[in-house]
Motif scaffolding. Sequence first.
Motif, PDB file in Angstrom:
ATOM      1  N   ASP A   1       0.882  -0.961  -0.244  1.00 30.99           N
ATOM      2  CA  ASP A   1      -0.057   0.476   0.244  1.00 30.99           C
ATOM      3  C   ASP A   1       0.728   1.308   0.409  1.00 30.99           C
ATOM      4  O   ASP A   1       0.593   2.517  -0.005  1.00 30.99           O
ATOM      5  CB  ASP A   1      -0.632   0.170   1.273  1.00 30.99           C
TER       6      ASP A   1
ATOM      7  N   ASN B   1       1.969   8.132   1.627  1.00 33.05           N
ATOM      8  CA  ASN B   1       1.091   7.871   2.354  1.00 33.05           C
ATOM      9  C   ASN B   1       0.398   8.485   2.522  1.00 33.05           C
ATOM     10  O   ASN B   1      -0.235   7.998   3.922  1.00 33.05           O
ATOM     11  CB  ASN B   1       1.550   7.032   3.823  1.00 33.05           C
ATOM     12  N   ALA B   2      -0.372   9.234   1.880  1.00 34.18           N
ATOM     13  CA  ALA B   2      -1.517   9.857   1.871  1.00 34.18           C
ATOM     14  C   ALA B   2      -2.865   9.304   1.746  1.00 34.18           C
ATOM     15  O   ALA B   2      -2.893   8.348   1.211  1.00 34.18           O
ATOM     16  CB  ALA B   2      -1.213  11.371   0.845  1.00 34.18           C
ATOM     17  N   LYS B   3      -3.508  10.217   2.816  1.00 36.16           N
ATOM     18  CA  LYS B   3      -4.915   8.554   2.644  1.00 36.16           C
ATOM     19  C   LYS B   3      -5.443   8.993   1.118  1.00 36.16           C
ATOM     20  O   LYS B   3      -5.819   7.825   1.805  1.00 36.16           O
ATOM     21  CB  LYS B   3      -6.108   9.765   3.566  1.00 36.16           C
ATOM     22  N   ASP B   4      -5.428  10.014   0.733  1.00 35.94           N
ATOM     23  CA  ASP B   4      -5.973   9.874  -1.477  1.00 35.94           C
ATOM     24  C   ASP B   4      -5.293   8.448  -1.563  1.00 35.94           C
ATOM     25  O   ASP B   4      -3.997   9.658  -1.853  1.00 35.94           O
ATOM     26  CB  ASP B   4      -6.461  11.245  -1.683  1.00 35.94           C
ATOM     27  N   LYS B   5      -5.446   7.730  -2.135  1.00 35.95           N
ATOM     28  CA  LYS B   5      -4.282   7.526  -3.167  1.00 35.95           C
ATOM     29  C   LYS B   5      -4.657   7.836  -4.990  1.00 35.95           C
ATOM     30  O   LYS B   5      -5.179   8.387  -5.240  1.00 35.95           O
ATOM     31  CB  LYS B   5      -4.891   6.159  -3.112  1.00 35.95           C
TER      32      LYS B   5
END
Length: 302
Positions: free
Chosen positions: A22, A250-254
């Motif tokens: 991820d 690792n931002a919340k919005d991929k």
Amino acid sequence: MNKIFFTLIVMLGFYQAQAQKDFQGMAIYESKTKAPKFNGMPGNRDITPEMQKDMEEHMKKMLEKTFILNFDQSASIYKEQEKLDMGGSQNGGFRMADPMMGGGGTFYKNVKTKSYTVDKEFMGKEFLVVDSLPKLKWKLEKETKKIGSYICYKATMVKMVMEPDFKNPRPGNDNGEKDEVKKTGDINKVAKGINFTESFDIPKEIIVVAWYTPDIPINQGPENYWGLPGLILEINDGRTIVLCSKIVLNAKDKVTIKAPTNGKVTSQKAYDEIVVKKMKELREMHPNRGRANAGSATLMVR
């Protein structure tokens, strides 16, 4: 007790594998290219020092760009951040035509398959260049420096420059006439008419200096640069400097990282041959003129 310990080890391995799967990040790069001095440029007898200074200032602004690199463990997409067109400004009115400067749209590279895909537009036609990533022979140096909060290590390499690559031009000479300057003194019309490919000498090879950080252990970097044990945060090829200004991990919005698909599929070699051939045709059509009278084929367009 042993069963519990074994179960914990398995779960830890699973979570680590999932975290790697991820993992995603974004790096913002600021690119600045030194504007060349147009000594001996077409019509230089008629261009005043003020006009030449104005043109060089416009060129400098046009060569300042922002790029965004989105990456995961194996792939990345590198794309220029669009800016407002300066064409409507009183002192503006011209821009650099990326298709003639080796530019492209989305540059996708996959370090796992060692391949890249980039969509390009040249003289009104769309191409999809699909090829193997170049094997970059980096020399790891001992020097270090800090970029932001990251400790970076130096690496260097010698890069051969192909004719279609106009990112490192050296000023050349051309004795073409520019009647527009005498008639109007309009700097925009002068810039529009100049074919800068005939005013530059392209070097055969350049030395590239990279700074990478092992703190972000991925094999990625701007455009087609890769192959170092960490994310490349700075590239300097002597004329262009690409420097990372921001990193988000690792931002919340991929972001969906996938290769572009539009355009006629071709190899890098075939695409370069098309560019070289068309440019030679333009020069033959206009041997005594400092312009390429072909719309989007001119380097400077309105």
